[in-house]
Scaffold this motif. Structure first.
Motif, short mmCIF file in Angstrom:
data_model
loop_
_atom_site.label_atom_id
_atom_site.label_comp_id
_atom_site.label_asym_id
_atom_site.label_seq_id
_atom_site.Cartn_x
_atom_site.Cartn_y
_atom_site.Cartn_z
N ASN A 23 6.81 2.88 -3.07
CA ASN A 23 6.95 1.42 -2.98
C ASN A 23 5.68 0.72 -2.52
OD1 ASN A 23 9.64 1.82 -3.77
ND2 ASN A 23 10.34 1.93 -1.66
N ALA A 24 4.52 1.36 -2.76
CA ALA A 24 3.26 0.67 -2.49
C ALA A 24 3.11 -0.51 -3.44
CB ALA A 24 2.09 1.64 -2.67
N PHE A 25 2.46 -1.55 -2.95
CA PHE A 25 2.26 -2.75 -3.75
C PHE A 25 1.02 -2.62 -4.63
CE2 PHE A 25 5.04 -4.55 -0.54
CZ PHE A 25 5.74 -5.54 -1.22
N ASP A 26 1.23 -2.55 -5.94
CA ASP A 26 0.12 -2.79 -6.86
C ASP A 26 0.16 -4.26 -7.24
OD1 ASP A 26 2.30 -2.91 -8.54
OD2 ASP A 26 1.61 -1.34 -9.91
N GLU A 27 -0.76 -4.70 -8.07
CA GLU A 27 -0.81 -6.13 -8.41
C GLU A 27 0.49 -6.60 -9.07
OE1 GLU A 27 -3.90 -8.42 -7.93
OE2 GLU A 27 -3.54 -6.91 -6.38
N ALA A 28 1.09 -5.74 -9.90
CA ALA A 28 2.32 -6.13 -10.57
C ALA A 28 3.46 -6.33 -9.58
CB ALA A 28 2.70 -5.06 -11.61
N LEU A 29 3.56 -5.48 -8.57
CA LEU A 29 4.63 -5.62 -7.59
C LEU A 29 4.37 -6.82 -6.67
CD1 LEU A 29 7.30 -4.63 -6.51
CD2 LEU A 29 6.07 -2.96 -5.09
N TYR A 30 3.11 -7.06 -6.32
CA TYR A 30 2.81 -8.27 -5.57
C TYR A 30 3.27 -9.50 -6.35
CZ TYR A 30 -0.05 -6.29 -1.79
OH TYR A 30 -0.48 -5.62 -0.67
N ARG A 56 12.56 7.11 0.45
CA ARG A 56 12.19 7.37 1.84
C ARG A 56 11.15 6.40 2.38
NH1 ARG A 56 7.65 10.97 2.42
NH2 ARG A 56 6.73 11.53 0.41
N SER A 57 10.82 5.39 1.57
CA SER A 57 9.79 4.44 1.98
C SER A 57 10.31 3.02 1.88
CB SER A 57 8.54 4.60 1.10
OG SER A 57 7.60 3.58 1.36
N PHE A 58 9.99 2.22 2.89
CA PHE A 58 10.16 0.76 2.78
C PHE A 58 9.03 0.25 1.90
CE2 PHE A 58 9.37 -3.48 4.94
CZ PHE A 58 10.39 -4.13 4.28
N SER A 59 7.81 0.42 2.33
CA SER A 59 6.64 0.20 1.48
C SER A 59 5.44 0.91 2.09
CB SER A 59 6.31 -1.28 1.31
OG SER A 59 5.08 -1.42 0.62
N ALA A 60 4.71 1.62 1.24
CA ALA A 60 3.50 2.31 1.69
C ALA A 60 2.30 1.37 1.71
CB ALA A 60 3.21 3.51 0.80
N GLY A 61 2.55 0.06 1.63
CA GLY A 61 1.46 -0.91 1.75
C GLY A 61 0.77 -1.17 0.42
N THR A 62 -0.47 -1.59 0.49
CA THR A 62 -1.25 -1.83 -0.72
C THR A 62 -1.61 -0.50 -1.37
OG1 THR A 62 -2.17 -3.91 0.09
CG2 THR A 62 -3.43 -2.78 -1.61
N ASP A 63 -1.47 -0.44 -2.67
CA ASP A 63 -1.86 0.75 -3.43
C ASP A 63 -3.36 0.99 -3.26
OD1 ASP A 63 -2.78 2.38 -5.70
OD2 ASP A 63 -0.75 2.14 -6.48
N LEU A 64 -3.71 2.09 -2.59
CA LEU A 64 -5.12 2.32 -2.25
C LEU A 64 -5.98 2.62 -3.47
CD1 LEU A 64 -4.95 4.31 1.11
CD2 LEU A 64 -5.24 1.85 0.73
N ALA A 65 -5.38 3.16 -4.52
CA ALA A 65 -6.16 3.38 -5.75
C ALA A 65 -6.59 2.03 -6.33
CB ALA A 65 -5.33 4.17 -6.76
N GLU A 66 -5.68 1.05 -6.28
CA GLU A 66 -6.07 -0.29 -6.75
C GLU A 66 -7.05 -0.95 -5.80
OE1 GLU A 66 -2.92 -2.07 -9.91
OE2 GLU A 66 -3.16 -3.09 -7.99
N MET A 67 -6.90 -0.68 -4.50
CA MET A 67 -7.86 -1.25 -3.55
C MET A 67 -9.27 -0.75 -3.87
SD MET A 67 -8.10 -0.94 0.61
CE MET A 67 -6.71 -2.02 1.00
N GLN A 68 -9.39 0.54 -4.17
CA GLN A 68 -10.71 1.06 -4.50
C GLN A 68 -11.21 0.46 -5.81
OE1 GLN A 68 -11.27 5.30 -5.44
NE2 GLN A 68 -13.06 5.25 -4.08
N CYS A 99 14.59 -8.33 6.91
CA CYS A 99 14.02 -7.07 6.41
C CYS A 99 14.86 -5.90 6.91
CB CYS A 99 12.58 -6.90 6.90
SG CYS A 99 11.41 -8.04 6.14
N ALA A 100 15.15 -4.98 6.01
CA ALA A 100 15.85 -3.74 6.36
C ALA A 100 14.90 -2.58 6.06
CB ALA A 100 17.14 -3.60 5.57
N VAL A 101 14.27 -2.07 7.10
CA VAL A 101 13.22 -1.05 6.96
C VAL A 101 13.90 0.31 6.84
CG1 VAL A 101 11.14 -0.07 7.96
CG2 VAL A 101 11.66 -2.50 8.30
N ASN A 102 14.03 0.79 5.62
CA ASN A 102 14.79 2.01 5.34
C ASN A 102 13.98 3.28 5.51
OD1 ASN A 102 13.55 0.72 2.89
ND2 ASN A 102 13.93 2.79 2.09
N GLY A 103 12.66 3.18 5.44
CA GLY A 103 11.80 4.35 5.55
C GLY A 103 10.48 3.91 6.13
#
Length: 251
Positions: A23-30, A56-68, A99-103
């Motif tokens: 559930n990391a945010f790429d540009e499409a999910l943002y 098992r994840s709420f969100s892993a944050g920003t997609d680091l591959a896209e950040m690079q 917010c319901a933080v499931n993971g």
């Protein structure tokens, strides 16, 4: 579909559903989440918004591959809204946000709680703000909202250490309101959401507006400071090294 949207009893649930990326945010999910927030804000049939994740994840944050890619690829195409658009939509959202933080929640998966009116967290979930481990600055006005929410010293540890924060510790800090067993998380969050949704929407919005109005200018100022620091540090030696290590670990 990376974001699922359901309605029940005037509660709209957004479920982050990018399982392959935790559930990391790429540009499409943002973009999709920003559009969904704005649509919920404008929909008179929606009184409360509930945000959660799948797996098992709420969100892993920003997609680091896209950040690079943002740093290294001259042909990288940003989304319509991106990270900044999502934070704009969160800051402007006029209705109760739960917010319901499931993971585990990393980065924006943790700092988003600064905008939550109520936050629930599974006992098995964990949170991390990995900014110093990535050689970057805080985000999403967390440098202002977290000290307001949990106190300066707790916020300093969360934002500076890049260490995991467990559910009970998050509850003791005041980062989340209630901690639930995993199977009870969504039912409890929905039960509270439906209590709020049973109240007049105009009154709910008035309460939120009067609570958040004193924060608007400070949130905007914090974001400007953070964005300036982030731009300065992004692509710098510490950040480049961290992203290279991440991509090497993936390969």
């Amino acid at each position: 579909m990376t974001l699922t949207i359901t309605d029940d009893n005037r509660v709209r649930t957004l479920t982050l559903n990018r399982l392959e990326a935790l559930n990391a945010f790429d540009e499409a999910l943002y973009d999709a989440t920003t559009d969904a927030l704005r649509a919920a804000a404008d929909d008179a049939e929606v009184s409360v918004l509930l945000l959660t994740g799948t797996g098992r994840s709420f969100s892993a944050g920003t997609d680091l591959a896209e950040m690079q890619a943002m740093v290294t690829d001259p042909d990288f195409t940003p989304g319509k809204h991106g990270f900044i658009g999502l934070v704009d939509a969160l800051a402007e959202f006029p209705k109760p946000l739960i917010c319901a933080v499931n993971g585990f929640g990393i980065g924006i998966g943790a700092t988003i709680l600064g905008f939550a009116d109520l936050a629930f967290m599974a006992t098995t979930a964990r949170l991390k703000c990995p900014f110093t481990s990535l050689g970057v600055a805080p985000e999403a006005a967390s440098s202002y909202l977290l000290p307001q929410l949990i106190g300066r010293q707790n916020a300093a540890w969360v934002l500076m250490s890049s260490e995991w924060i467990g559910a009970q510790e998050a509850r003791e800090m005041g980062l989340v309101w209630k901690v639930c067993e995993p199977d009870d998380l969504l039912p409890e969050a929905r039960r509270h959401a439906e209590v709020l949704a049973s109240r007049p929407l105009s009154s709910l919005m008035a309460v939120k507006r009067t609570m958040t109005a004193p924060l608007v200018a400070e949130v905007a100022a914090a974001r400007n400071r953070e964005n300036a620091c982030f731009a300065e540090l992004m692509g710098g030696a510490a950040n480049a090294s961290a992203l290279a290590d991440f991509n090497q670990a993936k390969s």
